[in-house]
Scaffold this active site. Sequence first.
Site, mmCIF file in Angstrom:
data_model
loop_
_atom_site.group_PDB
_atom_site.id
_atom_site.type_symbol
_atom_site.label_atom_id
_atom_site.label_comp_id
_atom_site.label_asym_id
_atom_site.label_seq_id
_atom_site.Cartn_x
_atom_site.Cartn_y
_atom_site.Cartn_z
ATOM 1 N N ASP A 71 -6.841 -2.842 -7.531
ATOM 2 C CA ASP A 71 -7.355 -3.512 -6.342
ATOM 3 C C ASP A 71 -7.695 -4.958 -6.665
ATOM 4 O O ASP A 71 -8.035 -5.278 -7.808
ATOM 5 C CB ASP A 71 -8.603 -2.803 -5.791
ATOM 6 C CG ASP A 71 -8.867 -3.212 -4.348
ATOM 7 O OD1 ASP A 71 -8.217 -2.655 -3.446
ATOM 8 O OD2 ASP A 71 -9.689 -4.126 -4.129
ATOM 9 N N TYR B 244 -14.790 -12.101 -0.283
ATOM 10 C CA TYR B 244 -15.512 -10.836 -0.513
ATOM 11 C C TYR B 244 -16.732 -11.055 -1.407
ATOM 12 O O TYR B 244 -17.777 -10.439 -1.205
ATOM 13 C CB TYR B 244 -14.575 -9.795 -1.141
ATOM 14 C CG TYR B 244 -13.513 -9.299 -0.170
ATOM 15 C CD1 TYR B 244 -13.791 -8.256 0.717
ATOM 16 C CD2 TYR B 244 -12.249 -9.875 -0.119
ATOM 17 C CE1 TYR B 244 -12.830 -7.806 1.617
ATOM 18 C CE2 TYR B 244 -11.280 -9.439 0.776
ATOM 19 C CZ TYR B 244 -11.577 -8.405 1.637
ATOM 20 O OH TYR B 244 -10.644 -7.965 2.533
ATOM 21 N N ARG C 72 -3.425 6.486 1.290
ATOM 22 C CA ARG C 72 -3.971 7.689 1.921
ATOM 23 C C ARG C 72 -3.046 8.379 2.911
ATOM 24 O O ARG C 72 -3.299 9.506 3.306
ATOM 25 C CB ARG C 72 -5.297 7.346 2.604
ATOM 26 C CG ARG C 72 -6.427 7.107 1.619
ATOM 27 C CD ARG C 72 -7.561 6.326 2.235
ATOM 28 N NE ARG C 72 -7.125 4.965 2.505
ATOM 29 C CZ ARG C 72 -7.878 4.032 3.087
ATOM 30 N NH1 ARG C 72 -9.090 4.329 3.475
ATOM 31 N NH2 ARG C 72 -7.403 2.827 3.273
ATOM 32 N N ARG D 161 0.816 -1.222 0.000
ATOM 33 C CA ARG D 161 0.000 0.000 0.000
ATOM 34 C C ARG D 161 0.846 1.267 0.000
ATOM 35 O O ARG D 161 0.464 2.269 0.606
ATOM 36 C CB ARG D 161 -0.955 0.034 1.212
ATOM 37 C CG ARG D 161 -2.040 -1.016 1.191
ATOM 38 C CD ARG D 161 -3.305 -0.506 0.512
ATOM 39 N NE ARG D 161 -4.224 -1.618 0.293
ATOM 40 C CZ ARG D 161 -5.300 -1.849 1.026
ATOM 41 N NH1 ARG D 161 -5.625 -1.029 1.994
ATOM 42 N NH2 ARG D 161 -6.071 -2.879 0.760
ATOM 43 N N ARG E 54 -6.529 11.368 -5.740
ATOM 44 C CA ARG E 54 -7.779 10.623 -5.549
ATOM 45 C C ARG E 54 -8.967 11.582 -5.610
ATOM 46 O O ARG E 54 -10.000 11.268 -6.221
ATOM 47 C CB ARG E 54 -7.722 9.916 -4.201
ATOM 48 C CG ARG E 54 -8.890 9.024 -3.856
ATOM 49 C CD ARG E 54 -8.554 8.419 -2.501
ATOM 50 N NE ARG E 54 -9.584 7.590 -1.950
ATOM 51 C CZ ARG E 54 -10.657 8.054 -1.314
ATOM 52 N NH1 ARG E 54 -10.851 9.353 -1.211
ATOM 53 N NH2 ARG E 54 -11.524 7.209 -0.803
HETATM 54 O O1 CP3 Z 1 -0.003 0.388 -3.166
HETATM 55 C C1 CP3 Z 1 -0.391 -0.791 -3.319
HETATM 56 O O2 CP3 Z 1 -0.177 -1.704 -2.498
HETATM 57 C C2 CP3 Z 1 -1.085 -1.158 -4.611
HETATM 58 C C3 CP3 Z 1 -2.511 -1.072 -4.654
HETATM 59 C C4 CP3 Z 1 -3.355 -2.001 -3.794
HETATM 60 C C5 CP3 Z 1 -4.562 -1.564 -3.206
HETATM 61 N N1 CP3 Z 1 -5.189 -2.636 -2.651
HETATM 62 C C6 CP3 Z 1 -5.068 -0.172 -3.238
HETATM 63 C C7 CP3 Z 1 -6.127 0.215 -2.288
HETATM 64 C C8 CP3 Z 1 -3.229 -3.355 -3.505
HETATM 65 C C9 CP3 Z 1 -2.081 -4.310 -3.829
HETATM 66 C C10 CP3 Z 1 -4.409 -3.749 -2.793
HETATM 67 C C11 CP3 Z 1 -4.667 -5.134 -2.370
HETATM 68 C C12 CP3 Z 1 -5.890 -5.437 -1.627
HETATM 69 N N2 CP3 Z 1 -7.119 -4.862 -1.746
HETATM 70 C C13 CP3 Z 1 -5.997 -6.493 -0.696
HETATM 71 C C14 CP3 Z 1 -4.906 -7.480 -0.348
HETATM 72 C C15 CP3 Z 1 -3.886 -6.911 0.563
HETATM 73 C C16 CP3 Z 1 -4.359 -6.664 1.974
HETATM 74 O O3 CP3 Z 1 -4.442 -5.483 2.333
HETATM 75 O O4 CP3 Z 1 -4.623 -7.640 2.700
HETATM 76 C C17 CP3 Z 1 -7.315 -6.501 -0.202
HETATM 77 C C18 CP3 Z 1 -7.873 -7.431 0.839
HETATM 78 C C19 CP3 Z 1 -8.026 -5.472 -0.879
HETATM 79 C C20 CP3 Z 1 -9.469 -5.118 -0.762
HETATM 80 C C21 CP3 Z 1 -9.663 -3.750 -0.273
HETATM 81 N N3 CP3 Z 1 -9.366 -2.620 -0.995
HETATM 82 C C22 CP3 Z 1 -10.192 -3.357 0.969
HETATM 83 C C23 CP3 Z 1 -10.630 -4.313 2.062
HETATM 84 C C24 CP3 Z 1 -10.189 -1.969 0.975
HETATM 85 C C25 CP3 Z 1 -10.766 -1.092 2.047
HETATM 86 C C26 CP3 Z 1 -9.895 -1.009 3.225
HETATM 87 C C27 CP3 Z 1 -9.078 0.217 3.177
HETATM 88 O O5 CP3 Z 1 -7.844 0.118 3.367
HETATM 89 O O6 CP3 Z 1 -9.686 1.274 2.959
HETATM 90 C C28 CP3 Z 1 -9.635 -1.515 -0.242
HETATM 91 C C29 CP3 Z 1 -9.412 -0.123 -0.651
HETATM 92 C C30 CP3 Z 1 -8.051 0.261 -1.146
HETATM 93 N N4 CP3 Z 1 -7.278 -0.469 -2.000
HETATM 94 C C31 CP3 Z 1 -7.377 1.487 -0.874
HETATM 95 C C32 CP3 Z 1 -6.172 1.463 -1.592
HETATM 96 C C33 CP3 Z 1 -5.132 2.555 -1.675
HETATM 97 C C34 CP3 Z 1 -7.928 2.614 -0.039
HETATM 98 C C35 CP3 Z 1 -9.002 3.239 -0.839
HETATM 99 C C36 CP3 Z 1 -9.086 4.728 -0.798
HETATM 100 O O7 CP3 Z 1 -8.190 5.433 -1.302
HETATM 101 O O8 CP3 Z 1 -10.114 5.184 -0.301
#
Ligand code: CP3
Length: 344
Positions: A75, A152, A29, A25, A38
């Site tokens: 994602d 999910y 944010r 990540r 964003r």
């Molecule tokens: O920078 C990176 O790592 C690359 C992009 C990336 C994102 N999600 C962006 C993201 C990657 C590799 C992921 C993987 C992901 N997404 C996983 C597996 C890794 C882990 O964290 O266990 C999972 C389970 C998800 C599903 C997901 N996406 C959830 C549960 C959420 C909400 C939780 C949260 O952190 O808000 C997301 C949203 C998400 N994916 C964000 C980002 C930057 C935040 C969204 C935002 O900007 O509002």
Amino acid sequence: MAEQKKILRALAGETQDVPPIWMMRQAGRYLPEYRATRAQAGDFLKLCYNPDLAAEVTLQPIRRYGFDAAILFADILLIPQALGADLWFVTGEGPRLSTITTEANFAKLGPASDIHETLNPIYETVKILSKELPAETTLIGFAGAPWTVATYMIAGRGTPDQGPAHALKQENRALFEALLARITEATIDYLSMQIKAGAEVVKIFDSWAGSLKGEDFHKYALEPCRQITAALKERHPGIPVIGFPREAGEKYLGFAKATGIDCLALDNSVDPIWAAQNLQVDGCVQGNLASRHMVTGGQDLVDETRAIVEAFKNGPHIFNLGHGITPDADPDNVQLMIDTVRGG
Ligand code: CP3
């Protein structure tokens, strides 16, 4: 030329004095520049599907910190959407999807071969990145592992114990297995297209692997990872694969050999000294500083970072966090971690 990249050297099994480093990540944010882009995109999904802006946020942490790898901004839940599920994000809560709990729900999903129309912008992002990244930076593509993505799709949201997915597995195993098979097939094609567009490494995120026990772990975490890895290596010989069976505990043992992955990503719970003796003997490991240090910083961060580098110094290692950085992290603590890894 490619062999000069530190990440690819580690994945090929080389021990380095200073391990390469990137962060789960890393585009996120906690960075003000991410929040600005964003906002410009409108929302998270619009950002994922806008190749110029998705490439921009992927590059932001590279410019700021000079990480050794960039991870494609996208994602794991785009695959369900590309298969036909509804997907949206509720601010402050997380993802929501239409649920798959019956044969009728499942019948509405499209075939794996239809995903690319939705996912084309993601391949566009990869193409832009492979042109714009510095020569020394490795581009990592990724997807969720079938079990994690299925949790999910079945629940329609994130769940603390993956209860609905376990329930479907018990109540209608044929449907559960058909769903996993569909996701597996789509994931192979999706990762293959990322590689064709320029991804140099792919990572498979099995964030909820830890809730599978015994035979279930073998069938639904290990086996899909093995299948995806084998198919990718057949189509793209030499492409390195990182596996992340998060919270797998003792089932981390032998996982790399059994699946054919080139690198095992370790979560926060794995002891680095134990891992050096029992996991790194099979090849490269990645990890595993606890993400909370990015919030708290200080001497604790420095001491833990040094201990991890020290534990893994005699084998191939990619430094990373044990899970994603959180939005409340302080960007200065990321710099402190990098300086500690690179400067001792
Ligand atoms: O920078 C990176 O790592 C690359 C992009 C990336 C994102 N999600 C962006 C993201 C990657 C590799 C992921 C993987 C992901 N997404 C996983 C597996 C890794 C882990 O964290 O266990 C999972 C389970 C998800 C599903 C997901 N996406 C959830 C549960 C959420 C909400 C939780 C949260 O952190 O808000 C997301 C949203 C998400 N994916 C964000 C980002 C930057 C935040 C969204 C935002 O900007 O509002």
